[in-house]
Scaffold this motif. Structure first.
Motif, PDB file in Angstrom:
ATOM      1  N   GLU A  18       0.838  -1.193   0.000  1.00  0.00           N
ATOM      2  CA  GLU A  18       0.000   0.000   0.000  1.00  0.00           C
ATOM      3  C   GLU A  18       0.880   1.253   0.000  1.00  0.00           C
ATOM      4  O   GLU A  18       1.774   1.393   0.840  1.00  0.00           O
ATOM      5  CB  GLU A  18      -0.890   0.024   1.252  1.00  0.00           C
ATOM      6  CG  GLU A  18      -1.676   1.299   1.423  1.00  0.00           C
ATOM      7  CD  GLU A  18      -2.320   1.421   2.797  1.00  0.00           C
ATOM      8  OE1 GLU A  18      -2.950   2.461   3.041  1.00  0.00           O
ATOM      9  OE2 GLU A  18      -2.179   0.500   3.637  1.00  0.00           O
ATOM     10  N   VAL A  19       0.634   2.173  -0.943  1.00  0.00           N
ATOM     11  CA  VAL A  19       1.351   3.441  -0.953  1.00  0.00           C
ATOM     12  C   VAL A  19       0.793   4.277   0.193  1.00  0.00           C
ATOM     13  O   VAL A  19      -0.395   4.582   0.228  1.00  0.00           O
ATOM     14  CB  VAL A  19       1.190   4.183  -2.298  1.00  0.00           C
ATOM     15  CG1 VAL A  19       1.843   5.562  -2.228  1.00  0.00           C
ATOM     16  CG2 VAL A  19       1.791   3.362  -3.432  1.00  0.00           C
ATOM     17  N   VAL A  20       1.663   4.613   1.146  1.00  0.00           N
ATOM     18  CA  VAL A  20       1.226   5.360   2.324  1.00  0.00           C
ATOM     19  C   VAL A  20       1.631   6.826   2.275  1.00  0.00           C
ATOM     20  O   VAL A  20       1.159   7.637   3.071  1.00  0.00           O
ATOM     21  CB  VAL A  20       1.722   4.712   3.637  1.00  0.00           C
ATOM     22  CG1 VAL A  20       1.121   3.315   3.801  1.00  0.00           C
ATOM     23  CG2 VAL A  20       3.234   4.678   3.712  1.00  0.00           C
ATOM     24  N   GLY A  21       2.521   7.180   1.353  1.00  0.00           N
ATOM     25  CA  GLY A  21       2.929   8.565   1.191  1.00  0.00           C
ATOM     26  C   GLY A  21       3.591   8.756  -0.153  1.00  0.00           C
ATOM     27  O   GLY A  21       4.313   7.875  -0.621  1.00  0.00           O
ATOM     28  N   LYS A  22       3.315   9.906  -0.789  1.00  0.00           N
ATOM     29  CA  LYS A  22       3.974  10.202  -2.063  1.00  0.00           C
ATOM     30  C   LYS A  22       3.937  11.699  -2.311  1.00  0.00           C
ATOM     31  O   LYS A  22       3.032  12.402  -1.844  1.00  0.00           O
ATOM     32  CB  LYS A  22       3.339   9.442  -3.217  1.00  0.00           C
ATOM     33  CG  LYS A  22       1.921   9.831  -3.556  1.00  0.00           C
ATOM     34  CD  LYS A  22       1.395   9.000  -4.702  1.00  0.00           C
ATOM     35  CE  LYS A  22      -0.046   9.381  -4.996  1.00  0.00           C
ATOM     36  NZ  LYS A  22      -0.556   8.676  -6.160  1.00  0.00           N
ATOM     37  N   VAL A  23       4.963  12.179  -3.022  1.00  0.00           N
ATOM     38  CA  VAL A  23       5.051  13.581  -3.403  1.00  0.00           C
ATOM     39  C   VAL A  23       5.585  13.689  -4.819  1.00  0.00           C
ATOM     40  O   VAL A  23       6.218  12.762  -5.325  1.00  0.00           O
ATOM     41  CB  VAL A  23       5.957  14.406  -2.460  1.00  0.00           C
ATOM     42  CG1 VAL A  23       5.410  14.420  -1.040  1.00  0.00           C
ATOM     43  CG2 VAL A  23       7.389  13.941  -2.498  1.00  0.00           C
TER      44      VAL A  23
END
Length: 140
Positions: A18-23
């Motif tokens: 699961e992607v939990v953070g991205k910028v």
């Protein structure tokens, strides 16, 4: 407190698929906490990282409103001075480090920064596409 700050076109953190953070078009910030760190240290580090002029045209995340992906990284305090096995005694234990990591993130948000994070004490897959590459070590 120690941070490694990278300019990125994109970065993400995945935990258990699961992607939990991205910028995008911002900073990837790896943060390590040591024994003498305090909430004041976290606030000072947040200001320094947010105002660090490493983005294009010598601008900072604060100047441009660039987002930050902040990931806990106790291994920044690895001692490799002897042998081949790193020592971790300079890294603060999780019970000390986690609240200070959270204080760092909250201090960035209090400054108006858009902040995404990984998950403390989990195995994370951190992916980044660096710009530059531009990587800076910030120590307090």
């Amino acid at each position: 407190m120690r941070a490694v700050v990278q300019t990125v076109s994109r970065a993400s953190v995945t935990v258990d698929g699961e992607v939990v953070g991205k910028v995008s078009d911002g900073l990837l910030v790896l943060v390590g906490v040591t024994h003498g760190d305090t909430e004041a240290t976290a606030a000072t580090m947040a200001r320094k990282v947010h105002e660090l002029r490493i983005l294009p045209a010598e601008k900072s995340a604060s100047d441009l409103g660039a987002p930050l992906l902040v990931v806990s990284q106790f291994t920044l305090y690895a001692d490799t001075s002897r042998g081949r096995r790193p020592g971790w005694s300079a890294a603060a234990p999780a019970a000390v480090a986690e609240p200070l990591f959270t204080a760092f993130v909250e201090a960035l948000r209090a400054r108006g920064a858009t902040v995404e994070t990984g998950r403390f004490r989990t195995h994370m897959l951190v992916e980044s596409v660096n710009v530059g590459p531009n990587t800076v070590i910030v120590d307090l």
